[in-house]
Motif scaffolding. Structure first.
Motif, mmCIF file in Angstrom:
data_model
loop_
_atom_site.group_PDB
_atom_site.id
_atom_site.type_symbol
_atom_site.label_atom_id
_atom_site.label_comp_id
_atom_site.label_asym_id
_atom_site.label_seq_id
_atom_site.Cartn_x
_atom_site.Cartn_y
_atom_site.Cartn_z
ATOM 1 N N MET A 147 -8.804 -2.389 -0.864
ATOM 2 C CA MET A 147 -7.326 -2.066 -0.283
ATOM 3 C C MET A 147 -7.184 -0.934 0.634
ATOM 4 O O MET A 147 -6.690 -1.164 1.504
ATOM 5 N N GLY A 172 -2.440 1.338 -6.393
ATOM 6 C CA GLY A 172 -1.183 1.259 -5.621
ATOM 7 C C GLY A 172 -0.829 2.694 -5.163
ATOM 8 O O GLY A 172 -0.426 2.541 -3.855
ATOM 9 N N VAL A 211 -1.748 -7.165 -0.264
ATOM 10 C CA VAL A 211 -1.957 -5.976 0.640
ATOM 11 C C VAL A 211 -2.516 -6.646 2.159
ATOM 12 O O VAL A 211 -2.280 -6.579 2.924
ATOM 13 N N VAL A 259 3.283 -2.743 9.197
ATOM 14 C CA VAL A 259 3.503 -2.819 7.944
ATOM 15 C C VAL A 259 4.377 -1.695 7.637
ATOM 16 O O VAL A 259 3.956 -0.593 7.642
ATOM 17 N N HIS A 286 6.563 1.199 4.861
ATOM 18 C CA HIS A 286 6.319 1.708 3.573
ATOM 19 C C HIS A 286 7.240 0.722 2.486
ATOM 20 O O HIS A 286 6.466 0.379 1.462
ATOM 21 N N THR A 308 -3.160 3.417 -2.030
ATOM 22 C CA THR A 308 -2.996 2.618 -0.700
ATOM 23 C C THR A 308 -1.562 2.982 -0.131
ATOM 24 O O THR A 308 -1.605 2.930 1.088
ATOM 25 N N GLU A 309 -0.563 2.989 -0.761
ATOM 26 C CA GLU A 309 0.776 3.477 -0.239
ATOM 27 C C GLU A 309 0.658 4.964 0.235
ATOM 28 O O GLU A 309 0.718 5.204 1.606
ATOM 29 N N ASP A 318 0.312 6.946 9.056
ATOM 30 C CA ASP A 318 1.647 6.961 9.728
ATOM 31 C C ASP A 318 1.754 8.518 10.167
ATOM 32 O O ASP A 318 2.359 8.852 11.260
ATOM 33 N N LEU A 322 4.881 -2.345 1.748
ATOM 34 C CA LEU A 322 3.588 -2.000 0.805
ATOM 35 C C LEU A 322 4.133 -1.688 -0.786
ATOM 36 O O LEU A 322 3.823 -1.981 -1.547
ATOM 37 N N ALA A 323 5.225 -1.051 -0.642
ATOM 38 C CA ALA A 323 5.768 -0.597 -2.177
ATOM 39 C C ALA A 323 6.151 -1.781 -2.877
ATOM 40 O O ALA A 323 6.046 -1.773 -4.151
ATOM 41 N N ARG A 351 8.277 6.001 -9.385
ATOM 42 C CA ARG A 351 7.086 6.130 -8.803
ATOM 43 C C ARG A 351 7.001 6.822 -7.450
ATOM 44 O O ARG A 351 5.970 7.316 -7.070
ATOM 45 N N LYS A 368 -4.352 0.738 10.127
ATOM 46 C CA LYS A 368 -3.613 2.074 10.732
ATOM 47 C C LYS A 368 -4.540 3.208 11.265
ATOM 48 O O LYS A 368 -4.149 3.875 11.932
ATOM 49 N N PHE A 416 3.684 -2.852 -5.287
ATOM 50 C CA PHE A 416 3.021 -2.216 -6.089
ATOM 51 C C PHE A 416 4.361 -1.906 -7.087
ATOM 52 O O PHE A 416 4.087 -1.700 -8.309
ATOM 53 N N ASP A 417 5.569 -1.684 -6.587
ATOM 54 C CA ASP A 417 6.625 -1.013 -7.194
ATOM 55 C C ASP A 417 7.344 -2.269 -7.883
ATOM 56 O O ASP A 417 8.550 -2.358 -7.709
ATOM 57 N N SER A 476 -8.695 -1.669 3.984
ATOM 58 C CA SER A 476 -7.645 -2.576 4.714
ATOM 59 C C SER A 476 -6.787 -1.789 5.349
ATOM 60 O O SER A 476 -6.606 -2.187 6.613
ATOM 61 N N VAL A 477 -6.249 -0.913 4.581
ATOM 62 C CA VAL A 477 -5.241 0.046 5.419
ATOM 63 C C VAL A 477 -5.653 0.759 6.395
ATOM 64 O O VAL A 477 -5.005 0.942 7.547
#
Lengths: 451, 56
Positions: free
Chosen positions: A256, A202, B42, B15, B17, A205-206, A213, B20-21, A162, A264, B24-25, A259-260
């Protein structure tokens, strides 16, 4: 030269999702069609929407359809049909019949060459399954630039984990945009399925977290600009995603991302307000629960100001709003949202003598949802409205009487809220004697007025 | 991130990485928990801690 040509054609014909190249190379289209059409028929039994493809890409005639003989316009039309089918079959790729049917598209229409990106995106949620490696093994040597991150896995024919997909979505603007557009397109065609939306949400969002960042890691002067660029790139997807209100998973996925971004992104109040309005507009019974949590997160990053009319109106429609505030307040800060709502409700009382918000204000104060400072501000604002309100109309007289009752109830509350209310009353600039006279009611607790 | 510590009125959690991972992971796409559940996780990561009076 013609033998070279023949060899190349044979090599192309040997690309298959099911057969070894040597076997595939020797198969006639008739043989392949017979096998693949079985898979297609089984799909039709599972979902009637497949049936329409019987008339073109799975018809008997499709056996003779050679893309290289078609005009550009015909190819464009064919691509549209192929991609419509791929979108629909995407949710079934773990089933044999689906693989058989897609095999026809590979063998006859060479989708792995002509529709590489779409095929890759369709298979990507299954990157953990052997079928994905099989797909990688038949791709042409030149794959779309934005999918180049798969190159090491194509060389070694291994399954990509992933993480590199998240990395690609974070660092490759084009890939992120293709993934977003693919998902929106699939949703618009009502071909979405849970695994695709979970995969997309997913990864994105990441990736959104990663992009923000990264934007903040540069020198201060350009950080803000970088952040804005990331946000502006994502907004169209969010707008479109939230607009498809009936696709709950897509909407919750957007929550999601929001929210992120709020946490951030250092968003300004104007954008946060717009996002909050987008959350409440079109939320459904299925998305109102997560929607309210999303609002809480967004509101915590917004300056403590009253909510807009639209937000206030939509929030008041939730029948058990106060209970939800209480429940959520045990997990997270909800005070900014509750405070913004109370400020708006007090404003409505002042401007149009609207008393419908009084029970909410009372609950919010009674259940200790606000911070000390917020609570004092609301109580003082209520006292001021009670003092200023005229009694020339029925609505005003009614509002005044309800306000008086509310103030009495608040002063009689025990515990933290009671003492905060007492503090606010002691601190107000309104002349309390005059106010009590005006309302013809003793607001302050009895022992005090007796003194 | 240190700056936010001064503002204890509204402390925004940092938060990573990895955090967060971890939401989902946890398996293939077709075996993930319902979207709503993942959203709450989340949101949990990005929410400020509740006010003291709410948890007492």
């Amino acid at each position: 030269e013609s033998s070279l040509n023949l060899k190349a054609q044979k090599a192309k014909h040997s690309k298959s999702l099911i057969f070894e190249p040597r076997i595939a190379a020797s198969q006639s289209f008739e043989t392949i069609y017979t096998l693949c059409h079985e898979g297609f028929q089984e799909l039709c039994l599972l979902d009637g929407r497949f049936a329409e493809f019987q008339r073109d890409i799975f018809s008997e005639r499709s056996q003779e359809k050679d893309r290289t003989q078609l005009t550009a316009a015909e190819n464009t039309e064919l691509n549209a049909r192929l991609e419509l089918f791929l979108g629909l079959v995407g949710g079934r790729l773990r089933l044999n019949p689906a693989v058989k049917a897609v095999e026809w598209l590979v063998r006859r229409f060479r989708i792995h060459e002509y529709n590489t990106q779409f095929v890759l995106l369709t298979f990507l949620p299954y990157h953990t399954l052997p079928i994905f490696t099989t797909l990688l093994s038949i791709l042409p040597s030149a794959i779309p630039e934005e999918c180049k991150f798969l190159q090491p896995y194509i060389r070694s024919l291994t399954l990509p984990p992933r993480h590199p997909i998240v990395q690609a979505a974070t660092n490759n603007v084009q890939f992120a945009s293709s993934l977003n557009n693919y998902v929106l397109r699939i949703c618009q065609a009502r071909q979405h399925y849970a695994a695709l939306l979970a995969f997309w949400a997913g990864i994105m969002t990441e990736a959104t977290g990663g992009m923000l960042d990264k934007a903040r890691s540069g020198i201060k002067a350009v950080q803000r600009q970088n952040e804005q660029e990331v946000i502006l790139r994502l907004l169209p997807t969010l707008n479109e995603g939230l607009a498809m209100k009936k696709i709950s998973d897509l909407r919750v996925g957007c929550y999601m991302l929001l929210s992120v971004m709020a946490s951030k992104g250092g968003l300004d109040d104007k954008l946060l307000t717009a996002m909050m309005e987008a959350v409440v507009l079109g939320w459904t019974s299925e998305t109102i629960g997560p929607g309210l949590v999303c609002l809480c997160v967004l509101a915590q990053h917004r300056a403590a100001a009253q909510l807009t009319k639209r937000l206030t109106k939509e929030l008041l429609k939730i029948p058990n709003l106060s209970a939800l505030f209480v429940e959520h307040s045990k997990q997270r800060r909800v005070d900014n949202l509750a405070n913004g709502l109370c400020l708006a409700l007090v404003d409505r009382l002042r401007k149009v003598s609207d008393i419908s918000g009084i029970p909410v204000i009372q609950d919010v104060i009674e259940h200790d949802i606000l911070s000390d400072a917020q609570c004092c501000v609301i109580v003082k604002a209520l006292v001021l409205v009670a003092y200023q309100i005229e009694d020339s109309t029925d609505a005003q007289r009614q509002a005044r009487s309800h306000l008086a009752t509310l103030l009495v109830t608040l002063t009689q509350m025990p515990g933290r809220s009671g003492s905060l209310v007492a503090r606010a009353l002691a601190d107000t600039e309104v002349d309390m004697d005059e106010l009590e006279l005006k309302l013809q009611m003793a607001i302050r607790p009895a022992e005090r007025s007796e003194l | 991130t240190q700056a936010s510590d001064d503002d204890d009125e509204n402390e925004v959690p940092v938060v990573t990485h990895q955090q967060l991972a971890q939401v989902f992971d946890i398996g293939p796409s077709f075996a993930l928990p319902p979207m709503e559940e993942m959203f709450y996780q989340v949101a949990g990561l990005f929410s400020s801690k509740p006010l003291p009076q709410s948890v007492s």
